[in-house]
Design a protein around this motif. Structure first.
Motif, PDB file in Angstrom:
ATOM      1  N   THR A 103       0.808  -1.211   0.000  1.00 17.67           N
ATOM      2  CA  THR A 103       0.000   0.000   0.000  1.00 17.67           C
ATOM      3  C   THR A 103       0.846   1.268   0.000  1.00 17.67           C
ATOM      4  O   THR A 103       0.360   2.324  -0.389  1.00 17.67           O
ATOM      5  CB  THR A 103      -0.979   0.025   1.187  1.00 17.67           C
ATOM      6  N   ARG A 106       1.604   2.869  -4.000  1.00 14.46           N
ATOM      7  CA  ARG A 106       0.377   2.812  -4.785  1.00 14.46           C
ATOM      8  C   ARG A 106       0.654   3.080  -6.267  1.00 14.46           C
ATOM      9  O   ARG A 106       1.403   3.978  -6.612  1.00 14.46           O
ATOM     10  CB  ARG A 106      -0.645   3.800  -4.247  1.00 14.46           C
ATOM     11  N   ASP A 164      -5.692   1.612  -1.663  1.00 12.64           N
ATOM     12  CA  ASP A 164      -5.308   2.413  -2.824  1.00 12.64           C
ATOM     13  C   ASP A 164      -6.419   3.364  -3.251  1.00 12.64           C
ATOM     14  O   ASP A 164      -6.171   4.360  -3.911  1.00 12.64           O
ATOM     15  CB  ASP A 164      -4.950   1.482  -3.979  1.00 12.64           C
TER      16      ASP A 164
END
Length: 186
Positions: A103, A106, A164
């Protein structure tokens, strides 16, 4: 068939420029995603655009260098987990670290093309590591044997997609739910 010429080691100044470009690109990708300005990266690294393009002819090459460094850090963190005494806890730790890593960057994995021959893709390496962790936990009898990699990857993919999307996601709670569903009830 003739052998390709040996690859010459980089000069010290070229190595410094390469390393600085990768470090600055990592920061830029963290701030702006995979579409960060390459010209801005060169300026922030205090090199000319020609130096950037000499080392990284395409955006893909620069993203690949950042991802290679990222992949190595993820694998370094996984190494002790592959021999941990508690395989289910090791899998739990890996899932949390993996989600945190994925994460952070992204949009980067979406722009990666298939790997060049002889190069491992981050996805393939991460998949292999997760497979080994799941297999150890299943063999120990701590997690269900009917859970496949596809199932787990879909769950992790859902969490990373939600992160995201810009929404606030309690990833720890979601990993707790996954692990509760994986554990064998005694």
């Amino acid at each position: 068939m003739t052998e390709p010429p040996p690859v010459r080691p980089m000069r010290a100044d070229a190595r410094r420029n390469y390393d600085r470009l990768v470090a600055v690109a990592t920061e830029a990708f963290l701030e702006h995603g995979a579409n960060a300005s390459l010209d801005d990266i060169a300026k922030r690294a205090a090199v000319g655009a020609g130096t950037l393009y000499r080392h990284f002819p395409t955006r893909q090459d620069l993203v690949g260098a950042v991802m290679e460094q990222w992949m190595q850090s993820v694998l370094d963190e996984a190494e002790p987990l592959l021999v941990a005494d508690d395989p289910a806890q090791a899998l739990d730790t890996w899932l949390r670290r993996l989600i945190a890593h994925v994460t952070v960057f992204r949009g980067l994995t979406a722009v990666l093309l298939p790997p060049e021959p002889g190069r491992e893709s981050p996805g393939r390496v991460l998949h292999t590591t997760m497979h080994d962790l799941v297999a150890r936990a299943q063999e120990s009898g701590q997690i269900r044997g009917d859970i496949g990699m596809k199932d787990l990857l879909m769950l992790i993919g859902g969490i990373t997609w939600a992160c995201d999307s810009g929404k606030t996601v309690d990833t720890d709670k979601l990993v707790d739910l996954i692990m509760d569903g994986l554990r064998v009830l005694k």
